[in-house]
Scaffold this motif. Structure first.
Motif, PDB file in Angstrom:
ATOM      1  N   ASP A  27       3.516 -25.221  -8.279  1.00 41.04           N
ATOM      2  CA  ASP A  27       2.855 -24.774  -9.204  1.00 41.04           C
ATOM      3  C   ASP A  27       1.587 -25.146  -8.633  1.00 41.04           C
ATOM      4  O   ASP A  27       0.177 -23.979  -8.685  1.00 41.04           O
ATOM      5  N   ARG A  28       1.196 -26.058  -7.348  1.00 40.91           N
ATOM      6  CA  ARG A  28      -0.002 -26.601  -7.101  1.00 40.91           C
ATOM      7  C   ARG A  28      -0.527 -25.560  -6.002  1.00 40.91           C
ATOM      8  O   ARG A  28      -1.934 -24.966  -6.360  1.00 40.91           O
ATOM      9  N   CYS A  29       0.133 -24.732  -5.382  1.00 43.56           N
ATOM     10  CA  CYS A  29      -0.090 -23.827  -4.219  1.00 43.56           C
ATOM     11  C   CYS A  29      -0.502 -22.906  -4.279  1.00 43.56           C
ATOM     12  O   CYS A  29      -1.255 -22.132  -4.423  1.00 43.56           O
ATOM     13  N   VAL A  30       0.249 -22.884  -5.827  1.00 41.53           N
ATOM     14  CA  VAL A  30       0.090 -20.902  -6.591  1.00 41.53           C
ATOM     15  C   VAL A  30      -1.281 -21.272  -6.943  1.00 41.53           C
ATOM     16  O   VAL A  30      -2.373 -20.453  -6.907  1.00 41.53           O
ATOM     17  N   ALA A  31      -1.835 -22.269  -7.825  1.00 35.20           N
ATOM     18  CA  ALA A  31      -2.908 -22.712  -8.441  1.00 35.20           C
ATOM     19  C   ALA A  31      -3.626 -22.500  -7.477  1.00 35.20           C
ATOM     20  O   ALA A  31      -5.388 -22.035  -8.067  1.00 35.20           O
ATOM     21  N   HIS A  32      -3.862 -22.743  -6.385  1.00 40.54           N
ATOM     22  CA  HIS A  32      -5.029 -23.351  -5.752  1.00 40.54           C
ATOM     23  C   HIS A  32      -5.521 -21.632  -5.092  1.00 40.54           C
ATOM     24  O   HIS A  32      -6.380 -21.389  -4.219  1.00 40.54           O
ATOM     25  N   ILE A  33      -4.339 -21.211  -4.627  1.00 37.73           N
ATOM     26  CA  ILE A  33      -4.625 -19.943  -4.358  1.00 37.73           C
ATOM     27  C   ILE A  33      -5.377 -18.947  -5.053  1.00 37.73           C
ATOM     28  O   ILE A  33      -6.463 -18.303  -4.416  1.00 37.73           O
ATOM     29  N   GLN A  34      -5.080 -18.749  -6.033  1.00 29.33           N
ATOM     30  CA  GLN A  34      -5.886 -18.227  -7.361  1.00 29.33           C
ATOM     31  C   GLN A  34      -7.185 -18.884  -7.714  1.00 29.33           C
ATOM     32  O   GLN A  34      -8.018 -17.990  -7.404  1.00 29.33           O
ATOM     33  N   GLU A  35      -7.513 -19.894  -7.291  1.00 28.14           N
ATOM     34  CA  GLU A  35      -8.535 -20.176  -7.245  1.00 28.14           C
ATOM     35  C   GLU A  35      -9.537 -20.101  -6.793  1.00 28.14           C
ATOM     36  O   GLU A  35     -10.930 -19.219  -5.571  1.00 28.14           O
ATOM     37  N   ALA A  36      -9.113 -20.162  -4.776  1.00 29.21           N
ATOM     38  CA  ALA A  36     -10.188 -20.105  -3.646  1.00 29.21           C
ATOM     39  C   ALA A  36     -10.269 -18.486  -3.328  1.00 29.21           C
ATOM     40  O   ALA A  36     -11.060 -17.667  -3.514  1.00 29.21           O
ATOM     41  N   VAL A  37      -8.968 -17.533  -4.014  1.00 28.59           N
ATOM     42  CA  VAL A  37      -9.215 -16.455  -4.238  1.00 28.59           C
ATOM     43  C   VAL A  37      -9.828 -15.749  -4.897  1.00 28.59           C
ATOM     44  O   VAL A  37     -10.682 -14.681  -4.881  1.00 28.59           O
ATOM     45  N   GLY A  38     -10.122 -16.477  -6.231  1.00 25.55           N
ATOM     46  CA  GLY A  38     -10.891 -16.005  -6.952  1.00 25.55           C
ATOM     47  C   GLY A  38     -10.342 -14.932  -8.261  1.00 25.55           C
ATOM     48  O   GLY A  38     -11.368 -14.064  -8.791  1.00 25.55           O
ATOM     49  N   ALA A  39      -8.956 -14.589  -7.946  1.00 24.11           N
ATOM     50  CA  ALA A  39      -8.728 -14.067  -9.219  1.00 24.11           C
ATOM     51  C   ALA A  39      -7.965 -14.903  -9.570  1.00 24.11           C
ATOM     52  O   ALA A  39      -6.331 -14.886  -9.400  1.00 24.11           O
ATOM     53  N   PRO A  40      -8.173 -15.208 -10.950  1.00 22.49           N
ATOM     54  CA  PRO A  40      -6.994 -16.532 -12.003  1.00 22.49           C
ATOM     55  C   PRO A  40      -5.493 -15.450 -12.277  1.00 22.49           C
ATOM     56  O   PRO A  40      -4.556 -16.293 -12.173  1.00 22.49           O
ATOM     57  N   GLY A  41      -5.109 -14.279 -12.825  1.00 25.41           N
ATOM     58  CA  GLY A  41      -4.017 -14.021 -12.707  1.00 25.41           C
ATOM     59  C   GLY A  41      -3.524 -13.605 -11.651  1.00 25.41           C
ATOM     60  O   GLY A  41      -2.012 -13.047 -11.970  1.00 25.41           O
ATOM     61  N   LEU A  42      -3.537 -13.509  -9.951  1.00 24.61           N
ATOM     62  CA  LEU A  42      -3.232 -13.405  -9.595  1.00 24.61           C
ATOM     63  C   LEU A  42      -1.599 -13.544  -8.884  1.00 24.61           C
ATOM     64  O   LEU A  42      -1.242 -14.818  -9.403  1.00 24.61           O
ATOM     65  N   ASP A  43      -0.512 -12.497  -8.762  1.00 20.19           N
ATOM     66  CA  ASP A  43       0.729 -12.644  -8.702  1.00 20.19           C
ATOM     67  C   ASP A  43       0.978 -13.321  -7.192  1.00 20.19           C
ATOM     68  O   ASP A  43       0.101 -13.515  -6.549  1.00 20.19           O
ATOM     69  N   VAL A  44       1.773 -15.149  -7.633  1.00 14.06           N
ATOM     70  CA  VAL A  44       2.108 -15.501  -5.524  1.00 14.06           C
ATOM     71  C   VAL A  44       3.434 -16.068  -5.560  1.00 14.06           C
ATOM     72  O   VAL A  44       3.337 -16.362  -7.179  1.00 14.06           O
TER      73      VAL A  44
END
Length: 544
Positions: free
Chosen positions: A262-279
């Motif tokens: 969960d932390r990794c998914v949230a970090h990647i979404q935040e870094a990319v700038g796409a909150p709803g990104l499928d990860v």
């Protein structure tokens, strides 16, 4: 240790990652029987260490593996440049550089080019190529310990699947056993340098939606600088497989267990700038960036190569390339000594040549991390240090001031500020396209199995001298006369001047080592070519 020797080889390689496998390929190409042992059951499964620089690809070209590697790396063949941005969805985008070889200027220096091939794709290619050449590679085989004496090395190897122990007796041991090298520890070889630089967690993940966010930006890596979620994004297939390097702070008590999915998914979404990104997280692996160089490159009959000898910041992909080039430098020298063509003193030149290169290159790698503001790297205050040469100069233009070279200037910098390959002893020999029996080849394609003498077709005395010296010394020495007409072995394309390219006159000659570095040159004619050439090779090969 068990004194009952059951396996005898000239060379034992410990470690079956990129450097050990490369050493195996090079030794097999030179006809040196050896055994490679690797404690893991197979090659790397994690995509990392993807940048193979032009010098490394030249080496693989000569070893017959370049096309195999490029085929394995074809999915990333269109990726170039390094992007830096607060996110992939904002307007602020900064290309640190957009092309690896803008304008195609690299073709002046080399027949090869850079190649993006991740370690998990490259290692299987090397395994297949090495085995096709006759290499004996044994995975799930761990060296438990070794002893050396005046005549060789005795090691005990455990088969981790069967538990069987085998005693191996080798003339020489090559330790490519990683940054925490047990061999280096046993030899009590210390290290110099700043030490740990930063720590990351490498996260592999799948995302179908990320490709549309990235768009047509085909980068090698994108440094995402959002202070709440910084890191480095790397494509694996440009479609759905990706890698993200997230900063990790173990010095603050942070553990790998803290990096939940969960932390990794949230970090990647935040870094990319796409909150709803499928990860979808598929894997995590810790890695540590450091700058350390061994104080020595070996002891007695044991030699260090790759991460066992040096650790470098990942920026610029210098570490694995330097290690592969270590193996290439050492392989021809081991071959010459094992075949009885050279004295053991030749092996002492391995450290003399490669240790200064490692020091200069590791400093440049750290400097590159500072220049690029690599996520997680806390740079020292002030301007970036280390050698200031560009990427190509560091990768291809480094020089050996001493070692198995005659006439090199030991006082000059290991990495010059400007690129210049003009045939100076201690530098990589110039690249020139020539015709040999109607086939177009680079002069670099001539260098692998032996020393090579280049001379002018109008000066047959040099080629005749090479033939007599080879017979006197009992070695292979190839000689090529460059020019036009019946007396020429090679004809330079498009009016190329081989002598000018190699910094000598048409009356002179150039002697190139098996690793394509200039060993010696004569700028002009000499009274007795045979004696001059005999003396040069006797000194280079440490023949008494």
């Amino acid at each position: 240790m068990n004194e009952n020797v059951v396996h005898r080889v000239p060379v034992l390689i410990v470690g079956g990652s990129l450097v050990g496998l490369s050493a195996s390929v090079f030794l097999s190409r030179l006809g040196v029987r050896h055994l490679l042992v690797e404690k893991h059951a197979g090659t790397s499964t994690h995509p990392r260490g993807r940048g193979n620089n032009v010098r490394t690809m030249e080496i693989f070209r000569t070893a017959g593996a370049e096309r195999l590697i490029r085929d394995a790396a074809s999915v990333l063949s269109g990726n170039h440049g390094i992007l830096q941005a607060p996110s992939l969805t904002g307007g602020e985008q900064d290309w640190l550089f957009k092309e690896i070889d803008p304008g195609g200027g690299l073709a002046r220096f080399s027949p090869s080019g850079w190649c993006l091939c991740s370690q998990n794709d490259l290692e299987p290619v090397l395994v297949g190529h090495a085995r096709a050449l006759g290499s004996d590679l044994r995975f799930s085989a761990e060296m438990l310990g070794f002893e050396q004496d005046a005549d060789g090395v005795t090691a005990v190897v455990k088969d981790r699947e069967t538990g069987e122990h085998t005693t191996v007796r080798a003339d020489y041991l090559v330790a490519a056993d990683g940054p925490r090298s047990p061999v280096r520890e046993q030899l009590r070889i210390g290290q110099t340098g700043p030490g740990d630089l930063f720590h990351n967690v490498s996260i592999t993940f799948r995302s179908r939606g990320l490709a549309s966010v990235v768009g047509d930006r085909r980068f090698i890596v994108c440094y995402l600088t959002n202070p709440k979620a910084d890191g480095a994004l790397l494509p694996v297939d440009n479609v759905e497989r990706w890698v993200f390097h997230a900063p990790w702070k173990p010095e603050l008590g942070e553990t790998m267990e803290d990096f939940t999915d969960d932390r990794c998914v949230a970090h990647i979404q935040e870094a990319v700038g796409a909150p709803g990104l499928d990860v979808e997280i598929t894997g995590k692996a810790p890695w540590h960036a450091a700058e350390r160089v061994a104080e020595r490159y070996g002891s007695g009959r044991v030699f260090l190569a790759g991460d066992a000898a040096h650790e470098m910041s990942p920026t610029g992909a210098f570490g694995s390339n330097t290690g592969i080039q270590d193996a290439h430098n050492l392989a021809w020298k081991l071959a010459a000594v094992v075949r009885g063509e050279a004295g053991p003193g030749l092996l002492e030149t391995y450290e003399a040549e490669r240790l200064p290169v490692a020091r200069a290159t590791s400093a440049r790698a750290s400097s590159r991390s500072q220049e690029h503001s690599h996520p997680g790297y806390a740079a020292p205050e002030g301007p970036a240090g280390g050698p200031r040469g560009g990427m190509l100069t560091v990768a291809l233009g480094y020089r050996y001031g001493r070692g198995a070279v005659l006439g090199a200037g030991p006082a000059g910098p290991v990495v010059p500020e400007r690129m210049g390959l003009t045939g100076e002893p201690g530098t990589r020999a110039p690249h020139l396209w020539v015709r040999r029996a109607g086939t177009r080849v680079s002069t670099l394609d001539l260098y692998e199995r032996s020393f090579v003498l280049l001379c002018d077709a109008d000066r047959p005395e040099w080629r005749a001298a090479a033939s007599r010296v080879a017979e006197r010394l009992g070695i292979r020495l190839d000689a090529y006369a460059v020019g036009a007409g019946a007396g020429a072995d090679l004809e330079a394309e498009e009016g190329g001047d081989w002598a000018a390219a190699h910094g000598t006159g048409a009356d002179g000659a150039v002697l190139v080592r098996p690793d394509a570095f200039v060993a010696w040159r004569s700028p002009g004619a000499v009274e007795d070519p045979e004696t001059v050439l005999y003396d040069a090779l006797t000194a280079l090969l440490h023949r008494d």
